[in-house]
Motif scaffolding. Structure first.
Motif, PDB file in Angstrom:
ATOM      1  N   THR A  53       0.861  -1.184   0.000  1.00 17.25           N
ATOM      2  CA  THR A  53       0.000   0.000   0.000  1.00 17.25           C
ATOM      3  C   THR A  53       0.894   1.230   0.000  1.00 17.25           C
ATOM      4  O   THR A  53       2.030   1.170   0.449  1.00 17.25           O
ATOM      5  CB  THR A  53      -0.967   0.005   1.206  1.00 17.25           C
ATOM      6  N   LYS A  54       0.388   2.337  -0.539  1.00 15.15           N
ATOM      7  CA  LYS A  54       1.183   3.557  -0.604  1.00 15.15           C
ATOM      8  C   LYS A  54       0.431   4.704   0.045  1.00 15.15           C
ATOM      9  O   LYS A  54      -0.786   4.646   0.217  1.00 15.15           O
ATOM     10  CB  LYS A  54       1.526   3.923  -2.042  1.00 15.15           C
ATOM     11  N   PHE A  66       5.812   3.668   0.660  1.00 16.01           N
ATOM     12  CA  PHE A  66       5.018   2.452   0.522  1.00 16.01           C
ATOM     13  C   PHE A  66       5.279   1.523   1.681  1.00 16.01           C
ATOM     14  O   PHE A  66       6.329   1.566   2.307  1.00 16.01           O
ATOM     15  CB  PHE A  66       5.180   1.780  -0.848  1.00 16.01           C
ATOM     16  N   PRO A  98      -4.308  -8.146   4.046  1.00 15.92           N
ATOM     17  CA  PRO A  98      -3.754  -6.851   3.653  1.00 15.92           C
ATOM     18  C   PRO A  98      -4.127  -5.760   4.649  1.00 15.92           C
ATOM     19  O   PRO A  98      -5.123  -5.850   5.361  1.00 15.92           O
ATOM     20  CB  PRO A  98      -4.409  -6.574   2.298  1.00 15.92           C
ATOM     21  N   VAL A 100      -4.899  -1.638   4.961  1.00 15.60           N
ATOM     22  CA  VAL A 100      -5.356  -0.507   4.147  1.00 15.60           C
ATOM     23  C   VAL A 100      -5.032   0.784   4.880  1.00 15.60           C
ATOM     24  O   VAL A 100      -5.229   0.889   6.090  1.00 15.60           O
ATOM     25  CB  VAL A 100      -6.878  -0.600   3.886  1.00 15.60           C
ATOM     26  N   TYR A 101      -4.542   1.769   4.143  1.00 14.97           N
ATOM     27  CA  TYR A 101      -4.180   3.061   4.722  1.00 14.97           C
ATOM     28  C   TYR A 101      -5.267   4.094   4.438  1.00 14.97           C
ATOM     29  O   TYR A 101      -5.752   4.207   3.308  1.00 14.97           O
ATOM     30  CB  TYR A 101      -2.852   3.546   4.137  1.00 14.97           C
TER      31      TYR A 101
END
Length: 121
Positions: A53-54, A66, A98, A100-101
């Protein structure tokens, strides 16, 4: 990378992440413009990778980083020169999921094995 204003692409592999620059090839073919990928950096990873994620982590303006989520639950945060920070999220690591940002709250979210939503700042 050196010229951050150019389009770049990060490709996550099981044990590495490769950063490419998109170069336009002169001329136009029938199917449109042509692009070529040029490898800029290849970061080897110590652990198996799950997701990438970035974002502007830490509310840093004008710069993106990232984050790689690893199969063992570790997060590694990268900047242009390599690993910036590494951490292990608490809780059950039996279910790799995963992360998430959310830029608005500068937080990371993930689900647990019990389908509970966790938030980390």
């Amino acid at each position: 990378m050196a010229d951050e204003k150019q389009n770049q692409l990060a490709v996550l592999h099981p044990r590495s992440v490769v950063i490419y620059k998109l170069n336009a090839i002169g001329g136009v073919a029938e199917h449109g413009a042509q692009l070529r990928l040029q490898s800029l950096a290849d970061y080897k990873l110590k652990r198996g990778a799950l997701a990438l994620t970035k974002g502007s982590f830490g509310r840093v303006k004008g710069r993106e980083f990232f984050c790689i989520t690893h199969l063992d639950g570790t997060l590694t945060f990268h900047e242009q020169d390599g690993i910036l920070y590494e951490c292990q999220l608490p809780g059950n690591r039996a279910l790799p999921v995963p992360v998430v940002y959310c830029e608005r709250t500068d937080s990371f979210f993930r689900f647990t094995a019990g389908w509970n939503l966790e938030c980390f700042t």
